[in-house]
Design a protein around this motif. Structure first.
Motif, PDB file in Angstrom:
ATOM      1  N   LEU A  16      35.053  46.685  41.456  1.00 58.78           N
ATOM      2  CA  LEU A  16      35.606  46.041  40.259  1.00 58.78           C
ATOM      3  C   LEU A  16      34.617  46.298  39.134  1.00 58.78           C
ATOM      4  N   SER A  48      35.144  46.632  35.782  1.00 56.49           N
ATOM      5  CA  SER A  48      35.704  46.387  34.456  1.00 56.49           C
ATOM      6  C   SER A  48      34.607  46.362  33.405  1.00 56.49           C
ATOM      7  N   GLU A  70      38.034  39.932  32.242  1.00 49.32           N
ATOM      8  CA  GLU A  70      38.335  39.614  33.643  1.00 49.32           C
ATOM      9  C   GLU A  70      38.088  38.134  33.894  1.00 49.32           C
ATOM     10  N   GLY A  96      38.696  38.218  39.353  1.00 50.94           N
ATOM     11  CA  GLY A  96      38.571  39.434  40.160  1.00 50.94           C
ATOM     12  C   GLY A  96      39.200  39.214  41.514  1.00 50.94           C
ATOM     13  N   GLY A 106      30.782  44.927  42.040  1.00 50.67           N
ATOM     14  CA  GLY A 106      31.370  44.561  40.761  1.00 50.67           C
ATOM     15  C   GLY A 106      30.414  44.706  39.602  1.00 50.67           C
ATOM     16  N   VAL A 164      33.768  37.981  37.336  1.00 51.91           N
ATOM     17  CA  VAL A 164      33.656  38.892  38.477  1.00 51.91           C
ATOM     18  C   VAL A 164      32.531  38.476  39.426  1.00 51.91           C
ATOM     19  N   ARG A 165      31.394  38.055  38.888  1.00 51.71           N
ATOM     20  CA  ARG A 165      30.276  37.659  39.744  1.00 51.71           C
ATOM     21  C   ARG A 165      30.700  36.572  40.728  1.00 51.71           C
ATOM     22  N   VAL A 174      32.759  38.324  43.518  1.00 53.15           N
ATOM     23  CA  VAL A 174      32.003  39.268  44.354  1.00 53.15           C
ATOM     24  C   VAL A 174      31.054  38.533  45.289  1.00 53.15           C
TER      25      VAL A 174
END
Length: 337
Positions: A245, A247, A253, A256, A271, A277-278, A281
């Motif tokens: 991921l 992005s 985002e 995710g 990611g 996202v973090r 992930v």
């Protein structure tokens, strides 16, 4: 028994994506827990699904970007009203008219409808002091507070995903996304080439053509699967060495979902530290938001791909932060307020 009415423009299998998946997953979790559920969705997204355990009402109307709340109120208003009816709108625009009818309304927050908001529209300003919000990440929770929503009305909702059986693993990196600018398709191809692995791409969109030409010119091994149903996409994810991921900053985002669906199958994620996202992930590898994939240190990624326990750690992360039980417990706490 509390009756739940869910509102969404998107619903699988007719449409895929975060909003559609969230609506379907939440409806299924509620039904499995013995709750009464009806879903109202834009008619263009409603297709037959023999495995769907809840009732769906197709909603028709023109100019959905502008009038969606009106069409929803006309279709769902009667079902939504009453002391025992709770409306859960997938996005805030779907809820604005129903609030005026006196319904108990909760509003989801997934990404672009919140992060791309320019200023504070009058309709949102009127809504923010009336409803409780259910963002899918802490990142989006913070964004709502920045937009003037009281922290007491913001309740991050765990995603109601449960672990699934893992598939036969390949060495592939897998990317699942709508292939538009900002989703990091080119960076995913660069990373796969540097790692000497094939990239399998699930999704379609205008960014594919240019990246495909670049990959052909550079000899990057890419398998283009095109658009697939969510069920098929999850099957592909379950076979991956890792999902990616990547992005770009500004892509908004909200979380995710691909990383969570990978974790459900015991697959780790790579990611970029953009948006939420973090959070998705978890114990995988998170690259800096401004990382140059062409030069970034690959040692942490090699270590992740070589670690036989990486998938187990991803699954544990999912179980600790998400799942149907955690989702419904949060929802019930909100409703008991």
């Amino acid at each position: 028994m509390t009756r739940f009415v869910l509102l969404s423009r998107d619903l699988p299998p007719g449409r895929v994506g975060g909003v559609a998946s969230w609506t379907d997953d939440l409806a299924r979790a509620l039904v499995e827990d013995g709750r009464e559920v009806e879903v109202y969705a834009e008619s263009r997204s409603v297709e037959a699904d023999p495995d769907r355990p809840y009732m769906v009402h197709p909603v028709r109307g023109r100019s959905w970007a502008r009038w969606q709340s009106t069409w929803m109120a006309m279709a769902a208003g009667r079902a939504a009203m009453g002391a025992e009816g709770v409306v859960i709108a997938a996005t805030w625009r779907l809820a604005t008219v129903l609030v005026r009818l006196g319904s108990r309304v909760l509003v989801g927050a997934h990404g672009s409808d919140i992060t791309r908001m320019e200023g504070v529209p009058a309709a949102f300003a009127a809504l923010r002091d009336t409803v409780d919000f259910l963002p899918v990440s802490q990142f989006l929770a913070g964004r709502l507070v920045d937009l003037g929503v009281s922290p007491t009305r913001v309740h991050p909702l765990p995603w109601p995903l449960r672990p699934v059986e893992a598939g036969a693993r390949t060495q592939d990196l897998v990317m699942v996304a709508r292939l538009v600018d900002g989703k990091g398709l080119h960076d995913a191809a660069v990373l796969a080439q540097r790692l000497g692995r094939r990239l399998t791409v699930v999704g379609e969109g205008p960014a594919r053509a240019d990246v495909a030409r670049w990959c052909d010119h550079r000899g990057v091994d890419v398998q283009w699967l095109g658009a697939r149903s969510r069920h098929h996409a999850r099957q592909v994810v379950a076979t991956a060495a890792a999902v990616v991921l990547l992005s770009e900053p500004g892509s908004d985002e909200g979380l995710g979902l691909t990383a969570l669906e990978a974790a459900a199958a015991g697959v780790p994620a790579i990611g970029r530290d953009v948006g939420g996202v973090r959070e998705a992930v978890g114990p995988g590898v998170v690259l800096a938001a401004d990382a140059d994939v062409a030069t970034v240190d690959l040692a942490p990624i090699h270590a992740l791909l070589a670690d036989p326990s990486a998938g187990r750690h991803a699954r544990v992360h999912l179980q600790e932060h998400h799942g149907p039980r955690a989702c419904l417990a949060t929802l019930d706490r909100v409703l008991s307020r």
